[in-house]
Design a protein around this motif. Structure first.
Motif, PDB file in Angstrom:
ATOM      1  N   ARG A 142      25.081  22.244   7.646  1.00  0.00           N
ATOM      2  CA  ARG A 142      24.749  21.094   6.798  1.00  0.00           C
ATOM      3  C   ARG A 142      23.833  21.522   5.648  1.00  0.00           C
ATOM      4  O   ARG A 142      23.964  21.047   4.533  1.00  0.00           O
ATOM      5  CB  ARG A 142      24.106  19.982   7.603  1.00  0.00           C
ATOM      6  N   GLU A 143      22.918  22.463   5.920  1.00  0.00           N
ATOM      7  CA  GLU A 143      22.062  22.988   4.840  1.00  0.00           C
ATOM      8  C   GLU A 143      22.929  23.636   3.754  1.00  0.00           C
ATOM      9  O   GLU A 143      22.677  23.458   2.560  1.00  0.00           O
ATOM     10  CB  GLU A 143      21.088  24.036   5.400  1.00  0.00           C
ATOM     11  N   GLN A 154      25.996  22.893   3.124  1.00  0.00           N
ATOM     12  CA  GLN A 154      26.724  21.820   2.436  1.00  0.00           C
ATOM     13  C   GLN A 154      25.873  21.223   1.328  1.00  0.00           C
ATOM     14  O   GLN A 154      26.369  20.944   0.235  1.00  0.00           O
ATOM     15  CB  GLN A 154      27.099  20.709   3.415  1.00  0.00           C
ATOM     16  N   PHE A 155      24.583  21.001   1.601  1.00  0.00           N
ATOM     17  CA  PHE A 155      23.682  20.491   0.565  1.00  0.00           C
ATOM     18  C   PHE A 155      23.711  21.434  -0.640  1.00  0.00           C
ATOM     19  O   PHE A 155      23.831  20.994  -1.784  1.00  0.00           O
ATOM     20  CB  PHE A 155      22.246  20.366   1.088  1.00  0.00           C
ATOM     21  N   PHE A 173      27.202  21.204  -2.507  1.00  0.00           N
ATOM     22  CA  PHE A 173      27.419  19.987  -3.283  1.00  0.00           C
ATOM     23  C   PHE A 173      26.486  19.912  -4.488  1.00  0.00           C
ATOM     24  O   PHE A 173      26.824  19.323  -5.501  1.00  0.00           O
ATOM     25  CB  PHE A 173      27.287  18.742  -2.404  1.00  0.00           C
ATOM     26  N   ARG A 174      25.319  20.523  -4.373  1.00  0.00           N
ATOM     27  CA  ARG A 174      24.402  20.527  -5.522  1.00  0.00           C
ATOM     28  C   ARG A 174      24.872  21.494  -6.599  1.00  0.00           C
ATOM     29  O   ARG A 174      24.816  21.202  -7.779  1.00  0.00           O
ATOM     30  CB  ARG A 174      22.999  20.939  -5.072  1.00  0.00           C
ATOM     31  N   PRO A 209      38.679  18.282   7.704  1.00  0.00           N
ATOM     32  CA  PRO A 209      37.672  18.260   8.771  1.00  0.00           C
ATOM     33  C   PRO A 209      37.777  16.992   9.615  1.00  0.00           C
ATOM     34  O   PRO A 209      38.492  16.047   9.255  1.00  0.00           O
ATOM     35  CB  PRO A 209      36.346  18.290   8.004  1.00  0.00           C
ATOM     36  N   LYS A 226      38.415  12.992   8.647  1.00  0.00           N
ATOM     37  CA  LYS A 226      38.816  12.858   7.242  1.00  0.00           C
ATOM     38  C   LYS A 226      40.305  13.111   7.085  1.00  0.00           C
ATOM     39  O   LYS A 226      40.872  13.965   7.751  1.00  0.00           O
ATOM     40  CB  LYS A 226      38.070  13.875   6.364  1.00  0.00           C
ATOM     41  N   ILE A 256      41.323  12.595   1.317  1.00  0.00           N
ATOM     42  CA  ILE A 256      39.877  12.432   1.114  1.00  0.00           C
ATOM     43  C   ILE A 256      39.196  13.798   1.020  1.00  0.00           C
ATOM     44  O   ILE A 256      38.309  14.015   0.195  1.00  0.00           O
ATOM     45  CB  ILE A 256      39.258  11.605   2.266  1.00  0.00           C
ATOM     46  N   LYS A 286      39.815  15.104  -2.370  1.00  0.00           N
ATOM     47  CA  LYS A 286      39.125  14.300  -3.393  1.00  0.00           C
ATOM     48  C   LYS A 286      37.662  14.699  -3.509  1.00  0.00           C
ATOM     49  O   LYS A 286      37.097  14.756  -4.592  1.00  0.00           O
ATOM     50  CB  LYS A 286      39.251  12.824  -3.021  1.00  0.00           C
ATOM     51  N   HIS A 287      37.049  14.966  -2.352  1.00  0.00           N
ATOM     52  CA  HIS A 287      35.606  15.225  -2.343  1.00  0.00           C
ATOM     53  C   HIS A 287      35.247  16.679  -2.071  1.00  0.00           C
ATOM     54  O   HIS A 287      34.094  16.987  -1.783  1.00  0.00           O
ATOM     55  CB  HIS A 287      34.937  14.330  -1.287  1.00  0.00           C
ATOM     56  N   LEU A 332      35.838  18.633   0.407  1.00  0.00           N
ATOM     57  CA  LEU A 332      35.377  18.901   1.764  1.00  0.00           C
ATOM     58  C   LEU A 332      36.162  20.082   2.336  1.00  0.00           C
ATOM     59  O   LEU A 332      37.229  20.424   1.834  1.00  0.00           O
ATOM     60  CB  LEU A 332      35.584  17.669   2.645  1.00  0.00           C
ATOM     61  N   ASP A 333      35.634  20.667   3.386  1.00  0.00           N
ATOM     62  CA  ASP A 333      36.263  21.906   3.841  1.00  0.00           C
ATOM     63  C   ASP A 333      37.626  21.674   4.486  1.00  0.00           C
ATOM     64  O   ASP A 333      37.824  20.758   5.262  1.00  0.00           O
ATOM     65  CB  ASP A 333      35.334  22.704   4.778  1.00  0.00           C
TER      66      ASP A 333
END
Lengths: 321, 79
Positions: free
Chosen positions: A85-86, A88-89, A92-93, A296, A299, A303, A306-307, A309-310
């Motif tokens: 999750r770290e 992922q932050f 996305f940044r 994942p 999802k 989706i 679109k976003h 995601l992995d």
């Protein structure tokens, strides 16, 4: 002391009663991390989840590997989720992976033995509870190793936790099984894992140090080559594929699992689109036989795309004549 | 409604693509179907972009409820 489960957790566990190993591991996980219930529910009990019978077989192997230390595996799995999750932050940044070279990965991840121990330990449970990872294993078994020709020679690049290789070893159609890895430490871990999981003589399994990117003087010797979650750890996946082509017999088959938009502590090569993976496979002398894009847990593929995601890009390909 | 809570509600509705979501301080992720780990990360990034701030990841990875989220937005947006 017996854990007290919420109504939702109890219901989930009741759904798994017939699958003893899966039930035990899930029970241990929910006792430690009850907030993970909704995610596990989506992973295991959705319409498009891996069949529980298949997950039970993976869970049985994991129980063999965990031994008396299931509780530690559960803790390491939660730790792994937090590390991902770290990443992922960061992703996305900044729209990129935190690391970009093998040297950085060695310095920040691989040389930290305690970190790597937790990482590999937690990664085991991800093979059950991350839906796309579980589905990758199903495709590998059903479409790659189960229909393999008798007397075939199998190579796995980066065998890691050994689960895929254990399933390959349980098939009687392979006359030899080989595992290559850059890291001697990782190969030791693979050997110890296979010693616990595989009843077939491990003398039939040859594990050796080999850098798939920088290998030279390769000649055709393998009929089935498997490479799961390796290419995103290399700086030059094209070279890695060319080398796999070089050591594959004519008509040989390749299985690839390549994570796309998948930030992780040691991922360095960013694949942004599954089509880039299949394009490279075609460019390096293979014809695609099968491709699947696995989003994942929870999802849809739409989706996920679109976003950003992995997505796990699963490819089975054949060496061109 | 508190101004920050109101703005957060708008951001949540946009990120989760659901105009029916209504936020109160006591709401947790478990109360909102769309609020999974992926969408939590997307939400925090959207909040950062909206306010022009940057949260320390460790402080926003595990927020207990909307109230904590409002408090941390106020902490970093108002200095």
């Amino acid at each position: 002391m017996t854990a007290q489960f919420s109504e939702e957790c109890t219901k989930l566990l009741n759904s798994l009663q017939s699958y003893e190993s899966l039930h035990r591991i899930t029970q241990a996980l929910l006792a430690y991390w009850p907030d993970h219930q909704r995610y596990i529910q989506a992973s295991l009990l959705s319409e498009d989840s891996s069949p529980l019978e298949r997950l039970e077989e993976v869970a049985q192997y994991i129980e063999l590997l965990a031994g008396e230390n299931l509780q530690q595996r559960v803790k390491d799995y939660k730790w792994l989720c937090e590390r991902f999750r770290e990443e992922q932050f960061y992703f996305f940044r900044h729209k990129k992976y935190r690391l970009s070279t093998v040297e950085e990965a060695i310095e920040q991840v691989y040389s930290n033995h305690e970190y790597m121990s937790q990482y590999m330990s937690g990664d085991l449970l991800a093979q059950i509870y991350w839906r796309n990872h579980a589905l990758s294993m199903d495709i590998f078994r059903e479409r790659f190793i189960e229909p393999a020709s008798p007397g075939a020679r199998y190579l796995e690049v980066g065998p890691g936790h050994g689960l895929y290789m254990a399933f390959a070893a349980s098939q009687q159609n392979f006359i030899s099984l080989t595992g290559w890895d850059l890291s001697a430490t990782s190969l030791q871990d693979t050997k110890q894992a296979l010693d616990k999981m595989v009843s077939r003589s491990v003398e039939d399994i040859l594990l050796s140090q080999q850098d798939i990117v920088n290998a030279t003087n390769l000649s055709p010797q393998f009929d089935y080559i498997m490479c799961s979650e390796v290419l995103e750890h290399t700086e030059n996946p094209r070279k890695a594929l060319e080398n796999m082509h070089a050591c594959m017999n004519p008509g040989g088959k390749l299985f690839l699992n390549v994570p796309v938009n998948s930030p992780a502590p040691d991922h360095i090569y960013l694949w942004s689109d599954p089509d880039d993976v299949s394009e490279l496979v075609s460019q390096t002398g293979f014809s695609l036989l099968y491709k699947e894009e696995l989003p994942p847990t929870g999802k849809s593929l739409e989706i996920a795309k679109k976003h950003d995601l992995d997505i796990l890009c699963i490819i089975i390909a054949e060496k061109n004549a | 409604m508190d101004s920050t809570l109101n703005q957060l509600q708008e951001i949540v509705r946009e990120v989760f693509e659901n105009d029916d979501i209504t936020l109160e301080r006591e709401i947790t992720a478990a109360d909102v179907d769309e609020w999974d780990s992926f969408n939590h990360v997307r939400l925090m990034i959207a909040i950062e972009d909206h306010y022009g701030i940057s949260f320390p990841t460790g402080e926003v990875a595990d927020l207990r409820d909307v109230g904590e989220m409002v408090d941390i937005i106020d902490k970093y947006s108002k200095g």
